[in-house]
Design an enzyme around this catalytic site. Structure first.
Site, PDB file in Angstrom:
ATOM      1  N   HIS A   1       0.816  -1.214   0.000  1.00 42.32           N
ATOM      2  CA  HIS A   1       0.000   0.000   0.000  1.00 42.32           C
ATOM      3  C   HIS A   1       0.849   1.263   0.000  1.00 42.32           C
ATOM      4  CE1 HIS A   1      -3.581   2.426   0.901  1.00 42.32           C
ATOM      5  NE2 HIS A   1      -2.806   3.100   1.733  1.00 42.32           N
TER       6      HIS A   1
ATOM      7  N   TYR B   1       4.347   0.803  -3.064  1.00 43.72           N
ATOM      8  CA  TYR B   1       4.086   0.551  -4.484  1.00 43.72           C
ATOM      9  C   TYR B   1       5.150  -0.389  -5.074  1.00 43.72           C
ATOM     10  CZ  TYR B   1       0.757   4.413  -4.186  1.00 43.72           C
ATOM     11  OH  TYR B   1      -0.307   5.216  -3.827  1.00 43.72           O
TER      12      TYR B   1
ATOM     13  N   HIS C   1     -10.116   2.837  -0.037  1.00 41.14           N
ATOM     14  CA  HIS C   1     -10.252   2.337   1.332  1.00 41.14           C
ATOM     15  C   HIS C   1     -11.116   1.087   1.266  1.00 41.14           C
ATOM     16  CE1 HIS C   1      -9.883   3.704   5.736  1.00 41.14           C
ATOM     17  NE2 HIS C   1      -8.686   3.657   5.200  1.00 41.14           N
ATOM     18  N   ASN C   2     -10.635   0.141   0.460  1.00 42.12           N
ATOM     19  CA  ASN C   2     -11.444  -1.014   0.087  1.00 42.12           C
ATOM     20  C   ASN C   2     -11.584  -2.044   1.201  1.00 42.12           C
ATOM     21  OD1 ASN C   2     -11.498   0.253  -2.413  1.00 42.12           O
ATOM     22  ND2 ASN C   2      -9.863  -1.008  -3.268  1.00 42.12           N
TER      23      ASN C   2
ATOM     24  N   GLN D   1      -9.703   2.022  11.361  1.00 43.51           N
ATOM     25  CA  GLN D   1      -9.620   3.348  11.957  1.00 43.51           C
ATOM     26  C   GLN D   1     -11.013   3.869  12.317  1.00 43.51           C
ATOM     27  OE1 GLN D   1      -8.662   2.380   8.915  1.00 43.51           O
ATOM     28  NE2 GLN D   1      -6.750   3.350   8.271  1.00 43.51           N
TER      29      GLN D   1
ATOM     30  N   GLU E   1      -2.960   4.354  13.156  1.00 43.68           N
ATOM     31  CA  GLU E   1      -3.562   5.124  12.070  1.00 43.68           C
ATOM     32  C   GLU E   1      -4.766   5.916  12.570  1.00 43.68           C
ATOM     33  OE1 GLU E   1      -4.144   2.708   8.581  1.00 43.68           O
ATOM     34  OE2 GLU E   1      -2.075   1.975   8.626  1.00 43.68           O
ATOM     35  N   SER E   2      -4.694   6.339  13.831  1.00 45.26           N
ATOM     36  CA  SER E   2      -5.740   7.219  14.353  1.00 45.26           C
ATOM     37  C   SER E   2      -5.911   8.408  13.420  1.00 45.26           C
ATOM     38  CB  SER E   2      -5.368   7.712  15.760  1.00 45.26           C
ATOM     39  OG  SER E   2      -5.351   6.641  16.680  1.00 45.26           O
TER      40      SER E   2
ATOM     41  N   GLY F   1      -2.272   9.530  -8.042  1.00 47.60           N
ATOM     42  CA  GLY F   1      -3.264   8.474  -7.935  1.00 47.60           C
ATOM     43  C   GLY F   1      -2.918   7.491  -6.848  1.00 47.60           C
TER      44      GLY F   1
END
Length: 762
Positions: free
Chosen positions: A58, A61, A109-110, A260, A332-333, A557
């Site tokens: 993520h 890349y 955000h799948n 999150q 990841e707050s 992107g």
């Protein structure tokens, strides 16, 4: 080392053989070995956490970099002329003239949106909005691209309900209009929905901010929400691996980390706080905290600067007790930002934050060294070269192989499928198509979003593209559209990506705007599958070549891999967003018919017998195969030029692009939007079925006042754009009539078109 002892750099050097859970964190043997080679020792627990999240698919890349470079190779200096920030920044930024700049980006955000649909979707919106904030802009609009499993599948209702409420709940609370998007139902997305969020922001050109830490002695200020345990491992596990299809109907949820948790009201004041800080000139560099949290923010800021950085990690405000350094770095707050501030401006910075009741803490400073060091109560737990964390992760040139099944898929065309032959069958096909989950109204979804908050929305759903005014004095505005077609991309990834680009480009053009730039979100299955990598490679090349032909740059992107459950991947889904500029929003072209009595309906472009991959083949026959429609980007550019001229000269009163469902779908949508009936004329010698339902690309339905018909058609003929007089708007009519074949009342059309989603999910 006891369970309560912190793993320091000194301890790591003294105990080089300590076992570490690198595989559980998503790292491979050779990646772990490389980390030890970089550091000259084993990593501490905190360093291992940083490398694992930053070297995840993520963030790094690592499987897509070798292919994404093709965008740079095909982008000319002329295409870059108005690009102020591009690939590699938080979001792309484009100079749109008159001193204005627009920033926009699409993010995925799948996986979180399957595990916890509401929070997954909500924090997807919040994250992309912070990317826009980090560039120095005021966020002004959001859009969304949603993909769910079959509409009648047992779990789809849970996911749809949560995602739609999450998108609406967060965006509405921020006061940002949701001006469009797409929602698609297909069984390939069962267990792996796609939630791609787009945000756009506006600023003056001189207000652009970038993510870098420079100037030894400058302070690092963390501001926004406190840091908790939510989202830990989100990018290293959740977004960088497939869902396991074992374990019955759990979808692999047992092994997944926390999603999150978002607070839009905290983000709302954070937006205003950031804008005040920018206005006061108090920010040297800034980075939002999203995926990988502080690990990302600190390493990227340091890597982009001209020195090193030191962080006192225990100073980070925490909302959970007993957090370890690794947890603080990986959290990841949401609703957090990290700024670089000169020492003399720290007090003023803190005063602005206090004004907005935003928690702000001095957690470190820029150093004149070359390393990022992080201490925990005086002991060093991280000592790394920041570029090795942020930018020099592994790069894989994975095997690429065209699937053996591709030939059979292409050979399985729609040629032998039964088509409607009688007038009654044509009417039944129309009603079935517009009532299908594939084509029915998304009103049930979009009415849960605030589309007109702030009062600058000019066009929104159900228009082809959303239009927002950015300057009240001049009327200058922007248009945005996002499009994708997993079905076409499955048949031919190169052409499928170009068809998505062509449709988004066309959807911006039909509003009267000039397309200027592109963002994308590339959603694919596992990169460890050579067939998936072939799809990805071809889609990237198709999109890059298409942008080069149209002369518009890709400004940035996102890549989302591992969108599959077990061995079953989603349809390859490259989402393309196009940004356009309109010099005066008062001349925008609406979708609805009937603004003037007796308008002539003219179809621009050529219609061919093209049904492979079409919605008709899906709805009527459950079929996917063959060759997608041809794409002609030079024709798309000509079409856009004609629409721009028509908008400026007032030659058209409505315009609607033709895509899924063909002319029939476009007519129904335009008639219902304008609340007026019309008559459609099948050209002499033409096949009514092909005329009504073909999905040939590069076509637009326009309504032209009778007084301007000769002038408009003359311009099209002179420019070489094919046109066909296809019908007339009947003022006061209560039906859509296909002359000589069938007629359907507006009430019946509306019932079919708008009743499906409320019946399924309402």
């Amino acid at each position: 080392m006891s369970a309560h002892q912190v793993d320091t750099v000194t301890h790591a050097s003294a105990d080089p053989d300590a076992a570490q859970p690198f595989k559980e964190l998503g790292l491979k043997d050779d990646e772990y070995a490389r980390i030890k080679e970089i550091l000259g020792r084993r990593p501490t627990d905190a360093e291992l956490a940083m490398y694992s999240v930053m070297w995840s698919e993520h963030c790094s890349y690592k499987s897509s970099k070798v292919h994404l470079g093709y965008f740079g190779k095909t982008t000319t200096d002329e295409m870059r002329a108005n690009m102020l920030a591009g690939i590699g920044e938080n979001a792309g930024v484009v100079d749109i003239g008159d001193g204005w700049a627009v920033t926009f980006k699409v993010e995925s955000h799948n996986h979180p949106s399957y595990v916890e649909p509401y929070q997954g979707a909500a924090t997807g919106v919040g994250g992309i909005v912070r990317d826009i904030m980090a560039m120095g802009a005021r966020p002004i609009a959001v859009m969304d691209q949603l993909r769910f499993g079959a509409a009648d599948a047992p779990d789809t209702r849970r996911v749809v309900d949560g995602v739609v409420r999450g998108v609406g709940g967060y965006g509405n609370s921020l006061g940002l209009p949701n001006i469009g998007g797409e929602t698609v139902f297909d069984e390939s997305y069962a267990g792996n929905p796609l939630v791609n969020a787009l945000a756009a922001g506006v600023m003056r050109v001189e207000d652009l901010h970038l993510a870098f830490a420079s100037g030894a002695g400058n302070k690092i200020i963390l501001f926004g929400a406190r840091t908790g345990l939510d989202g830990i491992g989100g990018v290293s596990v959740l977004a960088s691996a497939t869902f396991d299809d074992e374990g019955g109907d759990t979808g692999g949820r047992k092994k997944l980390p926390a999603v999150q948790v978002g607070d839009p009201f905290t983000e709302k004041v954070l937006i205003e706080c950031c804008l005040d800080l920018y206005k006061a000139g108090l920010v040297v560099g800034i980075q939002d905290l999203g995926g990988a949290g502080l690990s990302c923010a600190t390493s990227e800021l340091a890597a982009a600067g001209d020195g090193g950085m030191h962080i006192n990690l225990e100073k980070v405000p925490m909302r959970a007790t007993g957090m370890t350094p690794a947890e603080v770095l990986s959290s990841e707050s949401q609703e957090r930002m990290c700024a670089v501030v000169t020492p003399e401006n720290v007090d003023a910075f803190m005063e602005v934050c206090k004004k907005w009741d935003v928690l702000a803490t001095d957690i470190g400073e820029v150093t004149d060294g070359e390393h990022l060091t992080i201490s925990w109560h005086g002991e060093t737990v991280v000592d790394v070269p920041p570029r090795t964390v942020a930018h020099e992760g592994p790069v894989y040139n994975r095997p690429v192989e065209r699937p053996a099944s591709q030939d059979a898929l292409i050979a399985n065309t729609t040629a032998g499928l039964k088509r409607p032959e009688t007038d009654a069958e044509l009417e039944a096909t129309l009603l079935k198509m517009i009532a299908s989950p594939a084509l029915c109204s998304r009103k049930w979804i979009t009415e849960q979003y605030d589309r007109y908050v702030r009062g600058n929305t000019v066009l929104a759903e159900n228009a082809d593209g959303g239009v927002i005014r950015i300057d009240e004095k001049t009327g200058r505005g922007i248009a945005l559209s996002t499009d994708a077609s997993g079905r076409y991309t499955a048949l031919d990834p190169y052409t499928g990506a170009q068809l998505a680009l062509a449709e988004a480009f066309r959807n911006v053009a039909v509003t009267g705007a000039t397309p200027k730039a592109v963002s994308n979100c590339l959603n694919f299955g596992s990169p460890e599958d050579p067939g998936v990598m072939w799809q990805f490679q071809q889609a990237v090349r198709g999109l890059a070549d298409g942008c080069a032909t149209l002369g518009i740059p890709v400004t940035g992107g996102n890549v989302s891999f591992y969108n599959q459950t077990g061995s079953t991947a989603i349809l390859p889904t490259p989402v393309v967003a196009v940004l356009g500029v309109i010099d005066d929003v008062h001349r925008r072209i609406p979708t609805g018919l009937g603004l003037e009595p007796g308008e002539t309906l003219i179809l621009l472009g050529d219609t061919h017998d093209e049904f492979d991959g079409s919605i008709w083949s899906q709805v009527e026959h459950g079929h996917l195969g063959g060759v997608p429609p041809k794409v002609d980007l030079a024709r798309e550019q000509l079409l856009a030029d004609i629409l721009l001229a028509s908008s400026r000269d007032g030659l058209v009163t409505a315009a609607h692009d033709l895509s899924e469902g063909g002319l029939a779908q476009a007519v129904v949508e335009a008639a219902l939007a304008g609340e007026t009936g019309c008559r459609i004329l099948i050209p002499e010698g033409a096949d009514p079925f092909v005329t009504l339902f073909s999905e040939s690309s590069g076509r637009v339905l326009v309504a032209v006042p009778r007084t301007e018909e000769t002038r408009f058609t003359g311009m099209c003929t002179a420019r070489g754009l094919p046109w066909t007089r296809i019908g007339v708007v009947d003022e006061g009519s209560d039906s859509v009539e296909v002359q000589g074949h069938f007629s359907v009342t507006m009430a019946k059309l509306r019932e079919a078109f708008e009743g499906t989603l409320p019946a399924l999910f309402g």
